[in-house]
Write an enzyme that holds these catalytic residues in place. Structure first.
Site, PDB file in Angstrom:
ATOM      1  N   ASP A   6       0.843  -1.188   0.000  1.00 53.55           N
ATOM      2  CA  ASP A   6       0.000   0.000   0.000  1.00 53.55           C
ATOM      3  C   ASP A   6       0.887   1.250   0.000  1.00 53.55           C
ATOM      4  O   ASP A   6       1.921   1.299   0.672  1.00 53.55           O
ATOM      5  CB  ASP A   6      -0.915   0.002   1.232  1.00 53.55           C
ATOM      6  CG  ASP A   6      -2.072   0.980   1.094  1.00 53.55           C
ATOM      7  OD1 ASP A   6      -3.216   0.516   0.965  1.00 53.55           O
ATOM      8  OD2 ASP A   6      -1.828   2.205   1.095  1.00 53.55           O
TER       9      ASP A   6
ATOM     10  N   ASN B 192     -12.894  -3.044   2.550  1.00 53.89           N
ATOM     11  CA  ASN B 192     -13.800  -1.902   2.629  1.00 53.89           C
ATOM     12  C   ASN B 192     -14.735  -1.947   1.422  1.00 53.89           C
ATOM     13  O   ASN B 192     -14.291  -2.173   0.292  1.00 53.89           O
ATOM     14  CB  ASN B 192     -12.998  -0.594   2.632  1.00 53.89           C
ATOM     15  CG  ASN B 192     -12.132  -0.460   3.868  1.00 53.89           C
ATOM     16  OD1 ASN B 192     -12.521  -0.892   4.950  1.00 53.89           O
ATOM     17  ND2 ASN B 192     -10.951   0.128   3.717  1.00 53.89           N
TER      18      ASN B 192
ATOM     19  N   HIS C 125     -10.346  -5.071  -3.364  1.00 53.02           N
ATOM     20  CA  HIS C 125      -9.005  -5.308  -2.808  1.00 53.02           C
ATOM     21  C   HIS C 125      -9.111  -5.754  -1.370  1.00 53.02           C
ATOM     22  O   HIS C 125      -9.972  -5.299  -0.621  1.00 53.02           O
ATOM     23  CB  HIS C 125      -8.121  -4.061  -2.928  1.00 53.02           C
ATOM     24  CG  HIS C 125      -8.760  -2.798  -2.442  1.00 53.02           C
ATOM     25  ND1 HIS C 125      -9.697  -2.116  -3.174  1.00 53.02           N
ATOM     26  CD2 HIS C 125      -8.595  -2.083  -1.298  1.00 53.02           C
ATOM     27  CE1 HIS C 125     -10.083  -1.045  -2.509  1.00 53.02           C
ATOM     28  NE2 HIS C 125      -9.442  -1.011  -1.350  1.00 53.02           N
TER      29      HIS C 125
HETATM   30  P1  5GP Z   1      -9.702   1.585   0.299  1.00 55.02           P
HETATM   31  O1  5GP Z   1      -9.795   2.871   1.066  1.00 55.02           O
HETATM   32  O2  5GP Z   1     -10.402   1.697  -1.035  1.00 55.02           O
HETATM   33  O3  5GP Z   1     -10.128   0.377   1.074  1.00 55.02           O
HETATM   34  O4  5GP Z   1      -8.169   1.341   0.041  1.00 55.02           O
HETATM   35  C1  5GP Z   1      -7.476   1.859  -1.034  1.00 55.02           C
HETATM   36  C2  5GP Z   1      -6.011   1.765  -0.677  1.00 55.02           C
HETATM   37  O5  5GP Z   1      -5.259   1.916  -1.850  1.00 55.02           O
HETATM   38  C3  5GP Z   1      -5.538   2.831   0.312  1.00 55.02           C
HETATM   39  O6  5GP Z   1      -4.988   2.194   1.455  1.00 55.02           O
HETATM   40  C4  5GP Z   1      -4.493   3.608  -0.477  1.00 55.02           C
HETATM   41  O7  5GP Z   1      -3.395   3.993   0.305  1.00 55.02           O
HETATM   42  C5  5GP Z   1      -4.104   2.621  -1.564  1.00 55.02           C
HETATM   43  N1  5GP Z   1      -3.687   3.232  -2.814  1.00 55.02           N
HETATM   44  C6  5GP Z   1      -4.355   4.194  -3.488  1.00 55.02           C
HETATM   45  N2  5GP Z   1      -3.696   4.488  -4.627  1.00 55.02           N
HETATM   46  C7  5GP Z   1      -2.602   3.692  -4.655  1.00 55.02           C
HETATM   47  C8  5GP Z   1      -1.530   3.538  -5.593  1.00 55.02           C
HETATM   48  O8  5GP Z   1      -1.456   4.187  -6.625  1.00 55.02           O
HETATM   49  N3  5GP Z   1      -0.570   2.615  -5.291  1.00 55.02           N
HETATM   50  C9  5GP Z   1      -0.630   1.864  -4.155  1.00 55.02           C
HETATM   51  N4  5GP Z   1       0.363   0.983  -3.952  1.00 55.02           N
HETATM   52  N5  5GP Z   1      -1.622   1.979  -3.259  1.00 55.02           N
HETATM   53  C10 5GP Z   1      -2.600   2.885  -3.508  1.00 55.02           C
END
Ligand code: 5GP
Ligand code: ZN
Length: 115
Positions: free
Chosen positions: A30, A88, A101
Site C-alpha cells: 500500500d 472496505n 481489494h
Molecule cells: P480503500 O480505502 O479503497 O479500502 O483502500 C485503497 C487503498 O489503496 C488505500 O490504502 C491507499 O493507500 C491505496 N492506494 C491508493 N492508490 C494507490 C496507488 O497508486 N498505489 C498503491 N500501492 N496503493 C494505492
C-alpha cells in the site's frame, strides 16, 4: 477498466512494489501503509467490490483467501502473531478505490472497533 488505478497497477502501467503475483492475482505494498505490513491483494480482472462478485468468481475468491492470503502472511512474517484482512465496501465502508481489494495488515496490535 480504462480509468481504474488498480487495473493499471495489475497491468504494470503504474509502478508498485509487488510482493506476489500469479495469473489471476497481484499483491503489492500500500502507498500509505497503516501498519508495518500493509499489502493489497487484488484480482487482476476488474471487479468493483464484494457486491459485484458473481458465482463464477468463487474459485478466484477461494484462491485469494485459501491460498494467497496464508502464503503471504507466512512470507511477510505475520502468521505467528496474527494479522487483519479488511475489505472496505461502498460508501459507509469507506472504499476509496473501486476495484475489489483485500488489505492485509500486520506487524502491530490492531484495535477494535475499527474507526
Ligand atoms: P480503500 O480505502 O479503497 O479500502 O483502500 C485503497 C487503498 O489503496 C488505500 O490504502 C491507499 O493507500 C491505496 N492506494 C491508493 N492508490 C494507490 C496507488 O497508486 N498505489 C498503491 N500501492 N496503493 C494505492
Ligand atoms: Zn480495476
Amino acid at each position: 477498466m480504462a480509468d481504474c488505478i488498480f487495473c493499471k497497477i495489475a497491468k504494470k502501467e503504474i509502478p508498485s512494489t509487488v510482493v506476489y503475483e500469479d495469473e489471476q492475482v497481484i499483491a503489492f505494498k500500500d502507498l500509505e501503509p497503516q501498519a508495518p505490513v500493509h499489502v493489497l491483494v487484488i484480482p487482476k480482472k476488474h471487479v468493483e467490490s464484494v457486491l459485484a462478485l458473481q458465482a463464477e468468481d468463487k474459485e478466484l475468491m477461494g484462491h485469494i483467501l485459501c491460498e494467497v492470503m496464508p502464503k503471504l502472511a507466512k512470507d511477510l512474517g505475520v502468521d505467528a502473531k496474527g494479522f487483519r484482512v479488511v475489505v472496505n465496501t461502498g460508501e459507509d465502508g469507506n472504499q476509496t478505490v473501486k476495484h475489489l481489494h483485500f488489505h492485509l495488515l500486520g506487524g502491530r496490535s490492531m484495535q477494535w472497533p475499527p474507526g
